[in-house]
Design an enzyme around this catalytic site. Sequence first.
Site, PDB file in Angstrom:
ATOM      1  N   ASP A 175       0.853  -1.037   0.025  1.00 64.17           N
ATOM      2  CA  ASP A 175       0.073   0.082   0.008  1.00 64.17           C
ATOM      3  C   ASP A 175       0.942   1.191   0.077  1.00 64.17           C
ATOM      4  OD1 ASP A 175      -2.437   1.663   0.371  1.00 64.17           O
ATOM      5  OD2 ASP A 175      -1.570   1.664   2.396  1.00 64.17           O
ATOM      6  N   ASP A 219      -0.090   4.897   0.846  1.00 65.42           N
ATOM      7  CA  ASP A 219      -0.353   6.138   1.883  1.00 65.42           C
ATOM      8  C   ASP A 219      -0.328   5.412   3.372  1.00 65.42           C
ATOM      9  OD1 ASP A 219      -0.773   7.932  -0.122  1.00 65.42           O
ATOM     10  OD2 ASP A 219      -2.948   7.446  -0.223  1.00 65.42           O
ATOM     11  N   LEU A 276     -11.058   6.348   6.825  1.00 69.13           N
ATOM     12  CA  LEU A 276     -11.023   6.660   5.584  1.00 69.13           C
ATOM     13  C   LEU A 276      -9.628   5.952   4.964  1.00 69.13           C
ATOM     14  CD1 LEU A 276     -11.899  10.205   5.378  1.00 69.13           C
ATOM     15  CD2 LEU A 276     -13.403   8.321   5.310  1.00 69.13           C
ATOM     16  N   ARG A 277      -8.866   5.567   5.641  1.00 66.29           N
ATOM     17  CA  ARG A 277      -7.544   4.735   5.244  1.00 66.29           C
ATOM     18  C   ARG A 277      -7.805   3.596   4.234  1.00 66.29           C
ATOM     19  NH1 ARG A 277      -2.575   5.384   8.511  1.00 66.29           N
ATOM     20  NH2 ARG A 277      -2.833   6.879  10.093  1.00 66.29           N
ATOM     21  N   ILE A 337      -9.755   3.645   1.423  1.00 64.27           N
ATOM     22  CA  ILE A 337     -10.846   3.491   0.736  1.00 64.27           C
ATOM     23  C   ILE A 337     -10.947   4.798  -0.484  1.00 64.27           C
ATOM     24  CG2 ILE A 337     -12.254   2.127   2.354  1.00 64.27           C
ATOM     25  CD1 ILE A 337     -13.813   4.819   3.069  1.00 64.27           C
ATOM     26  N   ARG A 347     -11.793   7.919  -2.839  1.00 62.93           N
ATOM     27  CA  ARG A 347     -12.243   9.206  -2.668  1.00 62.93           C
ATOM     28  C   ARG A 347     -13.571   9.177  -2.553  1.00 62.93           C
ATOM     29  NH1 ARG A 347     -10.461  12.484  -7.305  1.00 62.93           N
ATOM     30  NH2 ARG A 347      -8.280  11.298  -7.090  1.00 62.93           N
ATOM     31  N   SER A 390      -2.330   0.490  -4.389  1.00 62.79           N
ATOM     32  CA  SER A 390      -2.966   1.471  -3.539  1.00 62.79           C
ATOM     33  C   SER A 390      -4.216   1.881  -4.265  1.00 62.79           C
ATOM     34  CB  SER A 390      -1.837   2.832  -3.623  1.00 62.79           C
ATOM     35  OG  SER A 390      -2.617   3.961  -3.348  1.00 62.79           O
ATOM     36  N   SER A 401      -5.208   4.970  -4.251  1.00 67.24           N
ATOM     37  CA  SER A 401      -5.212   6.274  -4.643  1.00 67.24           C
ATOM     38  C   SER A 401      -4.713   6.571  -6.249  1.00 67.24           C
ATOM     39  CB  SER A 401      -3.995   6.962  -4.166  1.00 67.24           C
ATOM     40  OG  SER A 401      -3.941   8.290  -4.454  1.00 67.24           O
ATOM     41  N   GLU A 426       0.312  -3.198   4.598  1.00 66.88           N
ATOM     42  CA  GLU A 426      -1.019  -2.473   4.803  1.00 66.88           C
ATOM     43  C   GLU A 426      -0.902  -1.619   6.097  1.00 66.88           C
ATOM     44  OE1 GLU A 426      -3.480  -0.694   3.909  1.00 66.88           O
ATOM     45  OE2 GLU A 426      -3.629  -1.461   1.903  1.00 66.88           O
TER      46      GLU A 426
HETATM   47  C1  G6P Z   1      -5.535   5.835  -0.203  1.00 68.82           C
HETATM   48  C2  G6P Z   1      -5.898   6.554   1.011  1.00 68.82           C
HETATM   49  C3  G6P Z   1      -6.955   6.876   1.343  1.00 68.82           C
HETATM   50  C4  G6P Z   1      -7.549   7.540   0.027  1.00 68.82           C
HETATM   51  C5  G6P Z   1      -7.284   6.725  -1.215  1.00 68.82           C
HETATM   52  C6  G6P Z   1      -7.953   7.443  -2.741  1.00 68.82           C
HETATM   53  O1  G6P Z   1      -5.879   4.320  -0.156  1.00 68.82           O
HETATM   54  O2  G6P Z   1      -5.232   5.553   2.095  1.00 68.82           O
HETATM   55  O3  G6P Z   1      -7.288   7.748   2.360  1.00 68.82           O
HETATM   56  O4  G6P Z   1      -9.005   8.161   0.242  1.00 68.82           O
HETATM   57  O5  G6P Z   1      -6.099   6.369  -1.432  1.00 68.82           O
HETATM   58  O6  G6P Z   1      -6.850   8.682  -2.820  1.00 68.82           O
HETATM   59  P1  G6P Z   1      -7.064   9.601  -4.093  1.00 68.82           P
HETATM   60  O7  G6P Z   1      -5.455  10.153  -4.205  1.00 68.82           O
HETATM   61  O8  G6P Z   1      -7.524   8.748  -5.225  1.00 68.82           O
HETATM   62  O9  G6P Z   1      -8.113  10.560  -3.717  1.00 68.82           O
HETATM   63 MG    MG Z   2      -2.710   3.024   3.478  1.00 65.54          MG
END
Ligand code: G6P
Ligand code: MG
Length: 273
Positions: free
Chosen positions: A62, A64, A97-98, A100, A102, A167, A169, A222
């Site tokens: 992971d 973040d 929110l970790r 999951i 956006r 990830s 993100s 993770e």
């Molecule tokens: C990671 C973080 C989450 C975040 C997700 C989406 O998993 O832990 O907190 O919401 O990414 O990130 P993004 O950059 O696409 O908004």
């Molecule tokens: Mg994370």
Amino acid sequence: MRYLFNGLLTKKEGVNWKNTPFRHSAVNFSENITLSPFFLNIFRYFFVLKTDLTMIKGFIFDLDGVITDTAEQHYVAWKKLSDENGWSFDRELNDKLRGISRLDSIQVILEHNNITLDEDTIGKLANQKNEKYVESLDDVTPEDFLPGAKELLTHLRTEGFHVALGSASKNASKVLQQLNALGYFDVIGDGNSVTESKPNPAIFLHGAEKLGLQPDECIVFEDAESGVDAAKTGGFHSIGIGPKERVGHADLRFDSMADATLFEIKSYFKDLF
Ligand code: G6P
Ligand code: MG
């Protein structure tokens, strides 16, 4: 005993296997050379059995909260958006929110505040949060690896393990670029690779497939409760980074990446290396 400890023998000086109880398992390599069952079994153990056993061949990370602490930047961006809109938002909620996506994150915040909005407005608010977050990424530098993360990635590279990012993100590539960390990964799995959010294992299954590995040949790193759930559901080995209350259900847990050395990992999963 004589049969067992005779190894590579010429028929002339050694055992004539045809006259022993081991005659079915001895192997004739040529006219003159025969390998005894004793040595044959050692050979089988190291070169045949060992390769049949499942071994760890890859790692999926992971981003973040594992490689770098952008969990903090996500918090700051959500907090700003919440303040602008008069929503309540704190670190406890941020922890949920970790891992999951956006859009799933904003739903959690709205539900927490008992607010219902139409899809369009939710999309626009999520974009506003993303603009704040992306802006803050310009400040991320190669100094911003979490302690121990860069060392572990380097060690995995030198030992020839396959490494993927897993990830949620959509900004993962930008974060890796800022860190100058793209070179540590064979595969980048991010929020653009799959549609399902953790705890669905899709992002890790995607990484394993791209690495050409089975889930049980990979260890997932993770920091999120939902991420450890995803790893376990997908059949991966798991390492949790953070407190017991959050990632205590992982196979192995470290308080921080600084403790997660390859030595410690190999000692725990000793039958798999
Ligand atoms: C990671 C973080 C989450 C975040 C997700 C989406 O998993 O832990 O907190 O919401 O990414 O990130 P993004 O950059 O696409 O908004
Ligand atoms: Mg994370």
